[in-house]
Design a protein around this motif. Structure first.
Motif, mmCIF file in Angstrom:
data_model
loop_
_atom_site.group_PDB
_atom_site.id
_atom_site.type_symbol
_atom_site.label_atom_id
_atom_site.label_comp_id
_atom_site.label_asym_id
_atom_site.label_seq_id
_atom_site.Cartn_x
_atom_site.Cartn_y
_atom_site.Cartn_z
ATOM 1 N N LEU A 202 9.669 -8.622 3.207
ATOM 2 C CA LEU A 202 9.076 -9.166 1.993
ATOM 3 C C LEU A 202 8.103 -8.172 1.374
ATOM 4 N N PHE A 203 7.315 -7.512 2.230
ATOM 5 C CA PHE A 203 6.351 -6.533 1.741
ATOM 6 C C PHE A 203 7.060 -5.357 1.079
ATOM 7 N N ALA A 204 8.100 -4.835 1.721
ATOM 8 C CA ALA A 204 8.826 -3.695 1.163
ATOM 9 C C ALA A 204 9.487 -4.068 -0.163
ATOM 10 N N LYS A 205 10.092 -5.242 -0.218
ATOM 11 C CA LYS A 205 10.754 -5.693 -1.445
ATOM 12 C C LYS A 205 9.753 -5.897 -2.576
ATOM 13 N N SER A 206 8.627 -6.510 -2.264
ATOM 14 C CA SER A 206 7.604 -6.754 -3.268
ATOM 15 C C SER A 206 7.017 -5.449 -3.782
ATOM 16 N N LEU A 207 6.803 -4.501 -2.881
ATOM 17 C CA LEU A 207 6.243 -3.206 -3.274
ATOM 18 C C LEU A 207 7.211 -2.439 -4.165
ATOM 19 N N MET A 208 8.488 -2.444 -3.814
ATOM 20 C CA MET A 208 9.471 -1.736 -4.629
ATOM 21 C C MET A 208 9.638 -2.393 -5.999
ATOM 22 N N ARG A 209 9.614 -3.703 -6.044
ATOM 23 C CA ARG A 209 9.739 -4.401 -7.323
ATOM 24 C C ARG A 209 8.521 -4.112 -8.210
ATOM 25 N N ALA A 210 7.334 -4.116 -7.615
ATOM 26 C CA ALA A 210 6.127 -3.829 -8.391
ATOM 27 C C ALA A 210 6.134 -2.390 -8.894
ATOM 28 N N GLN A 211 6.645 -1.480 -8.080
ATOM 29 C CA GLN A 211 6.704 -0.077 -8.499
ATOM 30 C C GLN A 211 7.712 0.110 -9.618
ATOM 31 N N GLN A 212 8.797 -0.623 -9.588
ATOM 32 C CA GLN A 212 9.796 -0.522 -10.650
ATOM 33 C C GLN A 212 9.258 -1.067 -11.973
ATOM 34 N N THR A 213 8.478 -2.141 -11.904
ATOM 35 C CA THR A 213 7.979 -2.733 -13.141
ATOM 36 C C THR A 213 6.808 -1.960 -13.731
ATOM 37 N N SER A 214 5.993 -1.340 -12.887
ATOM 38 C CA SER A 214 4.864 -0.566 -13.410
ATOM 39 C C SER A 214 4.799 0.797 -12.704
ATOM 40 N N PRO A 215 5.587 1.755 -13.175
ATOM 41 C CA PRO A 215 5.616 3.068 -12.514
ATOM 42 C C PRO A 215 4.328 3.874 -12.674
ATOM 43 N N ASN A 216 3.407 3.441 -13.542
ATOM 44 C CA ASN A 216 2.145 4.148 -13.674
ATOM 45 C C ASN A 216 1.266 3.996 -12.429
ATOM 46 N N TYR A 217 1.489 2.934 -11.665
ATOM 47 C CA TYR A 217 0.716 2.687 -10.451
ATOM 48 C C TYR A 217 1.431 3.165 -9.191
ATOM 49 N N THR A 218 2.370 4.078 -9.318
ATOM 50 C CA THR A 218 3.133 4.550 -8.165
ATOM 51 C C THR A 218 2.221 5.188 -7.128
ATOM 52 N N ASN A 219 1.230 5.937 -7.581
ATOM 53 C CA ASN A 219 0.321 6.570 -6.624
ATOM 54 C C ASN A 219 -0.494 5.541 -5.855
ATOM 55 N N VAL A 220 -0.837 4.423 -6.473
ATOM 56 C CA VAL A 220 -1.590 3.376 -5.789
ATOM 57 C C VAL A 220 -0.709 2.685 -4.748
ATOM 58 N N TYR A 221 0.545 2.437 -5.104
ATOM 59 C CA TYR A 221 1.455 1.811 -4.144
ATOM 60 C C TYR A 221 1.724 2.737 -2.958
ATOM 61 N N ALA A 222 1.869 4.024 -3.218
ATOM 62 C CA ALA A 222 2.071 4.980 -2.132
ATOM 63 C C ALA A 222 0.829 5.064 -1.250
ATOM 64 N N CYS A 223 -0.343 4.975 -1.851
ATOM 65 C CA CYS A 223 -1.585 4.965 -1.077
ATOM 66 C C CYS A 223 -1.653 3.725 -0.186
ATOM 67 N N LEU A 224 -1.232 2.584 -0.714
ATOM 68 C CA LEU A 224 -1.200 1.358 0.087
ATOM 69 C C LEU A 224 -0.256 1.512 1.274
ATOM 70 N N VAL A 225 0.909 2.102 1.043
ATOM 71 C CA VAL A 225 1.853 2.322 2.140
ATOM 72 C C VAL A 225 1.251 3.273 3.170
ATOM 73 N N ALA A 226 0.517 4.292 2.727
ATOM 74 C CA ALA A 226 -0.103 5.231 3.653
ATOM 75 C C ALA A 226 -1.173 4.548 4.502
ATOM 76 N N ILE A 227 -1.939 3.663 3.892
ATOM 77 C CA ILE A 227 -2.977 2.944 4.643
ATOM 78 C C ILE A 227 -2.337 2.018 5.659
ATOM 79 N N ILE A 228 -1.308 1.295 5.242
ATOM 80 C CA ILE A 228 -0.647 0.359 6.157
ATOM 81 C C ILE A 228 0.100 1.125 7.247
ATOM 82 N N ASN A 229 0.591 2.316 6.910
ATOM 83 C CA ASN A 229 1.328 3.127 7.877
ATOM 84 C C ASN A 229 0.443 3.573 9.035
ATOM 85 N N THR A 230 -0.867 3.657 8.835
ATOM 86 C CA THR A 230 -1.750 4.064 9.922
ATOM 87 C C THR A 230 -1.771 3.037 11.046
#
Length: 153
Positions: A65-93
């Motif tokens: 659900l998290f991966a799907k929601s993140l990808m959908r949000a990134q598709q709808t607002s590509p200006n926030y791609t760096n923020v979504y990638a930062c969130l993935v990096a934080i969760i990846n730790t």
């Protein structure tokens, strides 16, 4: 149909089976809504406050659900791609399997979009992969392979 909370609690308490399908479905829907809500609220100013809230959720159960929601949000607002990638990096730790799942789904999404010749989706997913490489979620070889594929066409 609206059901008052006291009646809903009484109905769920009367079913003693922990694997009750209705209870499982309602908890799954509640988890989906909370993950979607947190991901949709995400911005550069509130990432510090939303990350602890995300860790309070059951991200191991709702990793898809998290991966799907993140990808959908990134598709709808590509200006926030760096923020979504930062969130993935934080969760990846804390949860490296979750970062790996997001990366795999992004790569599979790029493959599908590239085969279908969907330029808008492919471009946004390449941008997401590049930001994930900047945060050391993906390896540099993946970026090199993408560059060779794009340069061949």
């Amino acid at each position: 149909m609206y059901v008052p909370p006291h009646q809903r609690n009484r109905a769920t308490a009367s079913s003693n089976a922990p694997n009750d399908e209705i209870a499982q479905r309602s908890s799954w829907e509640a988890l989906r809504k909370r993950i979607n809500g947190h991901v949709n609220k995400l911005s550069t100013s509130n990432i510090k406050t939303l990350v602890p809230d995300l860790f309070q959720l059951n991200l191991v159960r709702g990793r898809g659900l998290f991966a799907k929601s993140l990808m959908r949000a990134q598709q709808t607002s590509p200006n926030y791609t760096n923020v979504y990638a930062c969130l993935v990096a934080i969760i990846n730790t804390k949860l490296p399997k979750l970062g790996e799942l997001v990366l795999k789904r992004v790569v599979y999404g790029f493959r599908r979009a590239f085969k279908r010749r969907d330029k808008a989706v492919a471009t946004s997913l390449v941008k997401f992969i590049a930001h994930l490489a900047n945060y050391r979620i993906s390896h540099e070889l993946l970026v090199l392979e993408l560059m060779t594929v794009l340069l061949e066409e």
